[in-house]
Design a protein around this motif. Structure first.
Motif, PDB file in Angstrom:
ATOM      1  N   THR A   1       0.779 -14.269  -0.523  1.00  0.00           N
ATOM      2  CA  THR A   1       0.969 -15.284   1.039  1.00  0.00           C
ATOM      3  C   THR A   1       2.278 -15.350   1.361  1.00  0.00           C
ATOM      4  N   HIS A   2       3.088 -15.561   1.181  1.00  0.00           N
ATOM      5  CA  HIS A   2       4.381 -15.311   1.352  1.00  0.00           C
ATOM      6  C   HIS A   2       4.836 -14.033   1.722  1.00  0.00           C
ATOM      7  N   ASP A   3       4.556 -13.350   0.404  1.00  0.00           N
ATOM      8  CA  ASP A   3       5.108 -11.489   0.949  1.00  0.00           C
ATOM      9  C   ASP A   3       4.677 -11.153   2.032  1.00  0.00           C
ATOM     10  N   GLN A   4       3.315 -10.817   2.459  1.00  0.00           N
ATOM     11  CA  GLN A   4       2.587 -10.807   3.308  1.00  0.00           C
ATOM     12  C   GLN A   4       3.782 -10.901   4.914  1.00  0.00           C
TER      13      GLN A   4
ATOM     14  N   ARG B   1       5.220  -2.378  -0.670  1.00  0.00           N
ATOM     15  CA  ARG B   1       3.385  -2.069   0.096  1.00  0.00           C
ATOM     16  C   ARG B   1       2.982  -2.518   1.095  1.00  0.00           C
ATOM     17  N   ASN B   2       3.755  -3.936   1.340  1.00  0.00           N
ATOM     18  CA  ASN B   2       3.290  -4.511   2.626  1.00  0.00           C
ATOM     19  C   ASN B   2       4.279  -4.454   3.940  1.00  0.00           C
ATOM     20  N   VAL B   3       5.190  -4.027   2.989  1.00  0.00           N
ATOM     21  CA  VAL B   3       6.271  -3.237   4.745  1.00  0.00           C
ATOM     22  C   VAL B   3       5.380  -1.801   4.877  1.00  0.00           C
ATOM     23  N   ALA B   4       5.048  -0.810   4.159  1.00  0.00           N
ATOM     24  CA  ALA B   4       4.786   0.065   4.514  1.00  0.00           C
ATOM     25  C   ALA B   4       2.976  -0.153   5.055  1.00  0.00           C
TER      26      ALA B   4
ATOM     27  N   ALA C   1       7.493   7.775   2.537  1.00  0.00           N
ATOM     28  CA  ALA C   1       8.829   7.390   1.973  1.00  0.00           C
ATOM     29  C   ALA C   1       8.279   6.240   1.013  1.00  0.00           C
ATOM     30  N   LEU C   2       8.259   5.052   1.805  1.00  0.00           N
ATOM     31  CA  LEU C   2       8.414   3.907   0.433  1.00  0.00           C
ATOM     32  C   LEU C   2       6.986   4.538  -0.075  1.00  0.00           C
ATOM     33  N   ASP C   3       5.952   4.657   0.521  1.00  0.00           N
ATOM     34  CA  ASP C   3       5.014   4.762  -0.313  1.00  0.00           C
ATOM     35  C   ASP C   3       4.642   5.754  -1.775  1.00  0.00           C
ATOM     36  N   ALA C   4       6.068   6.653  -1.538  1.00  0.00           N
ATOM     37  CA  ALA C   4       6.234   8.145  -2.029  1.00  0.00           C
ATOM     38  C   ALA C   4       7.536   7.975  -2.955  1.00  0.00           C
TER      39      ALA C   4
END
Lengths: 352, 352
Positions: A189-192, A252-255, B271-274
């Motif tokens: 929850t925090h990281d999202q 992963r969250n940022v993407a 770019a983040l995912d790859a």
């Protein structure tokens, strides 16, 4: 208050009760704030360059991590850069083996990855995650300022397996030692949420700056830039390597959020090109609850002490305390202080 | 200074030399600043509610547009909302027919559309476009503040057919009357640059707020929000109808820039995912010239009066003056003042 940080208890005022690893902007500001509030601090930095000034400020500086542990703090706060975390944990592991009393926390902007590293180092049973929402576009000890934490909220992160006494120790460190408020979450929850309000927007600010730099009329655009541009790109002026590290640690969250933002922006472009009145109306109306929330915040700030936000007492059960605290945070409440080991005072401050 | 604004010339100090149409945030602030600088102002507003206060501030208020024109200003500055522009121009056309001396300008955030409307009203030969880079998240007369224009840069827009004497009149109004600096552009260059640094970012800020509001954990995200979020969403707290109008008035440029931003954000997500190291390095490095430009600006501000930016004299030819001024703006220069009808003092302040 067996696991708390004694403010004026049995120890000599100068005896370190908090160990700080890393005297950069975040760790240096924290160390200086704690000392200013009468709490003994021992600190270690990977390079000793800030030690002369830090010692003058009343911070005891340790030549090695071992010397920091030997000073006998109740709590060690890892304020080192996240890329240094695995190395610091490897160094701490043998030093902490004979000192089960020491609780471990950190200030990293991502929590899932740090917990994995702490668990890999075999220190998970004494760890509570922490992320103070404080910072600015500067970095390093030279920029350290106790006021950086004024009014800052800390997210503490716990798991179903977290020892409640360890949580209490860190919670009291924040509320009594630093003088800040808390919400308690799980790592995911925090990281999202952190990706939404910080990591992803940092990328957006950088993309705005890139758009300007790539424009053939960039001098003209820069000349026309006023308050809105200045505010929206301020965080893109920070060390881009630090921003990149922060983004990659929560990639992963940022993407996912960047793709969602791209879809929103494309949707507006489509609506503008098609003059889709309904879509434009919906886009500009959706944020209304946030506008009203900020308006209430401003009104409360203007009213000052005359209008204290509503407080209530929260009973924290021995079993399932994690869910109780998470539900409180989801309702927009913040933990002001612990009135007892199982009683907190919380204040309503959310959007809903 | 036949076409300029006399600062202490033959007229009585209180005689209006500037007519202001619209006493909102921008027009009200301008009117109050001009009066404070000793320049007579006559103003008309579509509703008379600010008149009592405005008159107390020394602004002569006109009951009708006709009364404003009859007061005999040298220059009329249209500060009405853009959606009211066609109606105002229809009203002004017959009133101005017998007064060829009066020059017309405006403060709209888009220039191509306003010029079309001015030309449709048959007033194009006396018009010079203007856009002061000033504003904040408030609106209306109540928020009007002469200091809003402190250090503001004005973009003036001209065409190959613009009468140079009209340009001089508006340029002197800004540099001598308001006390601000100028860059002179064509409408297209202005509207593209304004979309880049203001209109598009307003949409981005709104999309950020929408992302938060749509999140099931929005209370937690709002609690974690700190300085970066506050700055990046500040402009989304303004009246969303005003933002929507601004965006729609420059919709083609904004839509193109939103698609470019969406592509940049998607590129970072890819770019983040790859874990594409080269793409991430390029993304975080691209904005470096802007970071260095802002660092130079800060250093100059800190150095204060000891470090004046370099000034030079710019000769403005009678033919092709538009290109000379545009080239100066493209080089990052700003027009400080007119030393003569064909001589300007410009200062270097750009990125390159």
């Amino acid at each position: 208050m067996a696991n708390g940080i004694p403010l004026d208890g049995g120890r000599h005022a100068g005896t370190p009760t908090v160990g700080i690893v890393g005297l950069g902007l975040i760790g240096g500001s924290l160390a200086r704030r704690l000392v200013a509030r009468g709490i003994g601090v021992v600190a270690w930095n990977h390079r000793p360059h800030p030690y002369a000034e830090a010692e003058r400020d009343g911070i005891r500086c340790a030549a090695t991590l071992g010397e920091l542990v030997d000073a006998g703090p109740d709590l060690i706060v890892l304020c080192n850069p996240l890329k240094a975390m695995p190395g610091v944990l490897v160094g701490l592991r043998p030093l902490l083996a004979s000192r089960p009393r020491i609780t471990l926390t950190d200030v990293g902007s991502v929590k899932g990855m740090v917990r994995q590293q702490v668990e890999a180092a075999g220190l998970g049973d004494r760890y509570v995650g922490a992320h103070p929402m404080a910072g600015n576009e500067h970095s390093g000890w030279q920029a350290a300022d106790p006021a950086l934490y004024d009014g800052a909220l800390w997210a503490l992160t716990v798991t179903p397996g977290t020892d409640y006494a360890r949580f209490l120790a860190v919670a009291r460190f924040v509320t009594e030692g630093v003088g800040n408020r808390i919400i308690a979450l799980d790592d995911t929850t925090h990281d999202q949420a952190a990706a939404l309000i910080s990591h992803m927007p940092h990328v957006v600010a950088t993309a705005l700056v890139n758009t300007l730099v790539a424009d053939p009329d960039r001098n003209i655009a820069a000349a026309l830039a006023a308050g809105s541009w200045r505010d929206m790109t301020r965080v893109a002026l920070t060390d881009p390597e630090r921003t990149r590290a922060m983004v990659e640690e929560d990639s992963r969250n940022v993407a996912a959020l960047l793709r969602a933002m791209a879809a929103r922006l494309t949707g507006v472009a489509d609506a503008l090109d098609a003059y889709d009145d309904r879509a434009l109306t919906a886009f500009f109306a959706l944020g209304q609850p946030f506008r009203e929330y900020k308006a209430r915040e401003r009104a409360a700030a203007l009213a000052g002490a005359e209008r204290q936000p509503e407080e209530r007492t929260l009973a924290i059960p021995a079993e399932g305390w994690q869910e109780t605290l998470l539900a409180s945070a989801r309702h927009g409440e913040r933990l002001v202080c612990l009135a007892g080991d199982h009683t907190a005072v919380v204040t309503a401050a959310g959007m809903d």
